[in-house]
Design a protein around this motif. Structure first.
Motif, PDB file in Angstrom:
ATOM      1  N   UNK A   1      41.666  46.252   5.121  1.00 54.61           N
ATOM      2  CA  UNK A   1      41.997  45.117   5.952  1.00 54.61           C
ATOM      3  C   UNK A   1      42.162  43.896   5.057  1.00 54.61           C
ATOM      4  N   UNK A   2      43.210  43.135   5.280  1.00 52.41           N
ATOM      5  CA  UNK A   2      43.490  41.933   4.505  1.00 52.41           C
ATOM      6  C   UNK A   2      43.590  40.743   5.447  1.00 52.41           C
ATOM      7  N   UNK A   3      42.827  39.690   5.145  1.00 57.72           N
ATOM      8  CA  UNK A   3      42.893  38.437   5.901  1.00 57.72           C
ATOM      9  C   UNK A   3      43.556  37.390   5.014  1.00 57.72           C
ATOM     10  N   UNK A  24      40.808  52.386   0.146  1.00 62.78           N
ATOM     11  CA  UNK A  24      41.066  51.317   1.113  1.00 62.78           C
ATOM     12  C   UNK A  24      40.758  49.966   0.472  1.00 62.78           C
ATOM     13  N   UNK A  25      41.286  48.900   1.088  1.00 64.70           N
ATOM     14  CA  UNK A  25      41.127  47.554   0.552  1.00 64.70           C
ATOM     15  C   UNK A  25      40.550  46.634   1.613  1.00 64.70           C
ATOM     16  N   UNK A  52      34.079  54.093  -1.138  1.00 66.13           N
ATOM     17  CA  UNK A  52      34.735  55.281  -1.665  1.00 66.13           C
ATOM     18  C   UNK A  52      35.494  55.030  -2.956  1.00 66.13           C
ATOM     19  N   UNK A  53      35.755  56.097  -3.657  1.00 64.75           N
ATOM     20  CA  UNK A  53      36.521  56.059  -4.894  1.00 64.75           C
ATOM     21  C   UNK A  53      37.887  55.415  -4.647  1.00 64.75           C
ATOM     22  N   UNK A  54      38.285  54.527  -5.530  1.00 68.10           N
ATOM     23  CA  UNK A  54      39.579  53.864  -5.410  1.00 68.10           C
ATOM     24  C   UNK A  54      39.600  52.719  -4.420  1.00 68.10           C
ATOM     25  N   UNK A  55      38.482  52.426  -3.766  1.00 66.67           N
ATOM     26  CA  UNK A  55      38.449  51.304  -2.822  1.00 66.67           C
ATOM     27  C   UNK A  55      38.396  49.984  -3.582  1.00 66.67           C
ATOM     28  N   UNK A  56      38.838  48.905  -2.935  1.00 61.92           N
ATOM     29  CA  UNK A  56      38.839  47.574  -3.539  1.00 61.92           C
ATOM     30  C   UNK A  56      38.246  46.575  -2.561  1.00 61.92           C
ATOM     31  N   UNK A  90      28.171  52.331  -4.839  1.00 59.98           N
ATOM     32  CA  UNK A  90      29.441  51.637  -5.058  1.00 59.98           C
ATOM     33  C   UNK A  90      30.366  52.407  -5.986  1.00 59.98           C
ATOM     34  N   UNK A  91      31.594  52.614  -5.523  1.00 62.20           N
ATOM     35  CA  UNK A  91      32.697  53.169  -6.303  1.00 62.20           C
ATOM     36  C   UNK A  91      33.888  52.243  -6.103  1.00 62.20           C
ATOM     37  N   UNK A  92      34.935  52.409  -6.905  1.00 62.11           N
ATOM     38  CA  UNK A  92      36.132  51.576  -6.746  1.00 62.11           C
ATOM     39  C   UNK A  92      36.042  50.312  -7.572  1.00 62.11           C
ATOM     40  N   UNK A  93      36.326  49.151  -6.951  1.00 61.94           N
ATOM     41  CA  UNK A  93      36.261  47.874  -7.670  1.00 61.94           C
ATOM     42  C   UNK A  93      35.847  46.756  -6.720  1.00 61.94           C
TER      43      UNK A  93
END
Length: 181
Positions: A1-3, A24-25, A52-56, A90-93
């Motif tokens: 979700x982007x605000x 997901x972001x 999750x892995x690859x999440x931002x 925590x995974x992702x960035x």
């Protein structure tokens, strides 16, 4: 979700676990991002946060808070079997721009295997330019499990090729590991 509205906040709140799906972001434009689990902490302790892995998670200047309990500013996300008995996994960035980052987690009450208050997975980068990064991990002192390992804060997974990173240009990095319960 982007605000995209400047300063708009993004809050995910649950009586149990908060799970961010892989790839997901979550993004704001200088707004606060809050992942708040176990909101009924005094009634029934249990509810972790797992990304999750690859999440931002990107706040472009807003504070990021990942925690749990009835008051997420003073309590911890509490691990469950869904979060591998890790309070905050925590995974992702995670990148707050100039905002602060606060992470608070406590291992599950009866872990079936090794458990952590906060686990920062291999390859994860937690980054702020001028904001402080504060990590507070806790083991469950009421646990009678002596077979498995209990770690308040675990950074990386013994993988030299994919190190976990905590970086800030001018903010402080504060890590507290509490084994007192």
């Amino acid at each position: 979700q982007t605000l995209s509205t400047s300063g708009a906040t993004l809050t995910y709140k649950a009586t149990g676990n908060v799970i961010v799906d892989p790839n997901s972001t979550l993004q704001t434009n200088a707004g606060t991002i809050t992942l708040w689990s176990d909101t009924d902490g005094t009634t029934s302790r249990g509810g972790g946060v797992k990304t999750g892995s690859g999440s931002s998670i990107l706040s472009t200047g807003g504070a990021i808070s990942i925690s749990g309990g009835t008051d997420n500013t003073t309590s911890w996300a509490k691990g469950t079997t869904t979060t591998s008995d890790v309070g905050v996994y925590l995974s992702g960035s995670i990148n707050s721009g100039s905002g602060s980052i606060t992470i608070r987690g406590e291992e599950g009450a009866s872990p079936a295997s090794n458990a952590q208050g906060v686990l920062i997975d291999k390859g994860l980068e937690i980054k702020s330019t001028t904001g402080d990064i504060t990590i507070n991990g806790k083991v469950d002192a009421t646990s009678t499990n002596t077979t498995n390992g209990h770690t308040a804060v675990y950074i990386g997974n013994n993988d030299a090729a994919n190190l976990a990173k905590l970086t800030t240009t001018s903010g402080a990095i504060n890590i507290t590991a509490d084994a007192s319960g």
